[in-house]
Design a protein around this motif. Structure first.
Motif, PDB file in Angstrom:
ATOM      1  N   GLU A  35       3.996   2.211   3.008  1.00 27.19           N
ATOM      2  CA  GLU A  35       3.746   0.778   2.888  1.00 27.19           C
ATOM      3  C   GLU A  35       3.473   0.397   1.436  1.00 27.19           C
ATOM      4  N   ARG A  36       2.722   1.215   0.739  1.00 25.18           N
ATOM      5  CA  ARG A  36       2.440   0.963  -0.674  1.00 25.18           C
ATOM      6  C   ARG A  36       3.734   0.968  -1.485  1.00 25.18           C
ATOM      7  N   TYR A  37       4.597   1.924  -1.223  1.00 25.31           N
ATOM      8  CA  TYR A  37       5.855   2.037  -1.945  1.00 25.31           C
ATOM      9  C   TYR A  37       6.742   0.806  -1.700  1.00 25.31           C
ATOM     10  N   GLU A  38       6.828   0.389  -0.458  1.00 27.65           N
ATOM     11  CA  GLU A  38       7.620  -0.805  -0.138  1.00 27.65           C
ATOM     12  C   GLU A  38       7.048  -2.041  -0.828  1.00 27.65           C
ATOM     13  N   ALA A  39       5.735  -2.161  -0.852  1.00 26.92           N
ATOM     14  CA  ALA A  39       5.099  -3.300  -1.520  1.00 26.92           C
ATOM     15  C   ALA A  39       5.386  -3.280  -3.015  1.00 26.92           C
ATOM     16  N   LEU A  40       5.310  -2.112  -3.613  1.00 23.14           N
ATOM     17  CA  LEU A  40       5.616  -1.988  -5.044  1.00 23.14           C
ATOM     18  C   LEU A  40       7.067  -2.355  -5.336  1.00 23.14           C
ATOM     19  N   LYS A  41       7.977  -1.901  -4.491  1.00 18.59           N
ATOM     20  CA  LYS A  41       9.389  -2.205  -4.704  1.00 18.59           C
ATOM     21  C   LYS A  41       9.664  -3.700  -4.601  1.00 18.59           C
ATOM     22  N   SER A  42       8.852  -4.419  -3.828  1.00 17.64           N
ATOM     23  CA  SER A  42       9.041  -5.866  -3.698  1.00 17.64           C
ATOM     24  C   SER A  42       8.703  -6.584  -4.999  1.00 17.64           C
ATOM     25  N   ARG A  46       1.062 -10.157  -4.110  1.00 22.08           N
ATOM     26  CA  ARG A  46       0.485 -10.457  -2.790  1.00 22.08           C
ATOM     27  C   ARG A  46       0.771  -9.328  -1.791  1.00 22.08           C
ATOM     28  N   LYS A  47       1.995  -8.801  -1.807  1.00 17.95           N
ATOM     29  CA  LYS A  47       2.340  -7.703  -0.892  1.00 17.95           C
ATOM     30  C   LYS A  47       1.573  -6.434  -1.253  1.00 17.95           C
ATOM     31  N   VAL A  48       1.423  -6.170  -2.551  1.00 20.14           N
ATOM     32  CA  VAL A  48       0.670  -4.993  -2.998  1.00 20.14           C
ATOM     33  C   VAL A  48      -0.782  -5.092  -2.542  1.00 20.14           C
ATOM     34  N   LEU A  49      -1.378  -6.265  -2.722  1.00 20.10           N
ATOM     35  CA  LEU A  49      -2.774  -6.449  -2.313  1.00 20.10           C
ATOM     36  C   LEU A  49      -2.928  -6.376  -0.797  1.00 20.10           C
ATOM     37  N   GLY A  50      -1.976  -6.938  -0.065  1.00 19.65           N
ATOM     38  CA  GLY A  50      -2.025  -6.874   1.401  1.00 19.65           C
ATOM     39  C   GLY A  50      -1.935  -5.444   1.908  1.00 19.65           C
ATOM     40  N   ALA A  51      -1.008  -4.685   1.335  1.00 16.12           N
ATOM     41  CA  ALA A  51      -0.860  -3.275   1.733  1.00 16.12           C
ATOM     42  C   ALA A  51      -2.127  -2.497   1.401  1.00 16.12           C
ATOM     43  N   ALA A  52      -2.708  -2.775   0.237  1.00 12.27           N
ATOM     44  CA  ALA A  52      -3.935  -2.077  -0.171  1.00 12.27           C
ATOM     45  C   ALA A  52      -5.086  -2.409   0.776  1.00 12.27           C
ATOM     46  N   LEU A  53      -5.166  -3.666   1.174  1.00 17.24           N
ATOM     47  CA  LEU A  53      -6.234  -4.071   2.093  1.00 17.24           C
ATOM     48  C   LEU A  53      -6.070  -3.403   3.457  1.00 17.24           C
ATOM     49  N   THR A  63      -5.929   2.737  -8.044  1.00 17.71           N
ATOM     50  CA  THR A  63      -4.522   2.699  -7.667  1.00 17.71           C
ATOM     51  C   THR A  63      -4.058   1.262  -7.480  1.00 17.71           C
ATOM     52  N   VAL A  64      -4.879   0.457  -6.828  1.00 16.60           N
ATOM     53  CA  VAL A  64      -4.543  -0.953  -6.604  1.00 16.60           C
ATOM     54  C   VAL A  64      -4.405  -1.679  -7.939  1.00 16.60           C
ATOM     55  N   ILE A  65      -5.326  -1.432  -8.838  1.00 16.86           N
ATOM     56  CA  ILE A  65      -5.277  -2.074 -10.158  1.00 16.86           C
ATOM     57  C   ILE A  65      -3.991  -1.690 -10.878  1.00 16.86           C
ATOM     58  N   CYS A  66      -3.621  -0.425 -10.833  1.00 19.53           N
ATOM     59  CA  CYS A  66      -2.379   0.027 -11.471  1.00 19.53           C
ATOM     60  C   CYS A  66      -1.155  -0.604 -10.807  1.00 19.53           C
ATOM     61  N   ASP A  67      -1.152  -0.682  -9.490  1.00 20.82           N
ATOM     62  CA  ASP A  67      -0.023  -1.275  -8.776  1.00 20.82           C
ATOM     63  C   ASP A  67       0.140  -2.754  -9.134  1.00 20.82           C
ATOM     64  N   VAL A  68      -0.957  -3.471  -9.222  1.00 26.74           N
ATOM     65  CA  VAL A  68      -0.904  -4.888  -9.606  1.00 26.74           C
ATOM     66  C   VAL A  68      -0.377  -5.009 -11.035  1.00 26.74           C
TER      67      VAL A  68
END
Length: 80
Positions: A35-42, A46-53, A63-68
């Motif tokens: 799910e994290r990977y799919e959110a990152l690819k998007s 918002r998707k990254v934060l939703g997946a993290a939550l 990890t969340v901070i880096c992904d954002v």
């Protein structure tokens, strides 16, 4: 991240974790990372934060901070 997902898949395929608890934890980790990977690819924060939550037990704050930051950086590149 693709290599990490392959490694987790290999653990699952070869039965590295033998206890039911270990198998459950591995499945949760695989699901969270997919799910994290799919959110990152998007590329959408918002998707990254939703997946993290949704996967907060599997994903660290750093990890969340880096992904954002990755999403924001990609967004800045695409705006030129």
């Amino acid at each position: 991240m693709e290599k990490y997902l392959k490694m987790l898949g290999s653990f699952e395929k070869h039965g590295v974790l033998r206890t039911e608890e270990g198998k459950r934890i591995l499945k949760a980790k695989v699901r969270a990372m997919e799910e994290r990977y799919e959110a990152l690819k998007s590329g959408k924060v918002r998707k990254v934060l939703g997946a993290a939550l949704r996967n907060r037990k599997q994903v660290r704050l750093a990890t969340v901070i880096c992904d954002v930051a990755i999403c924001r950086q990609e967004g800045d590149r695409n705006s030129f």
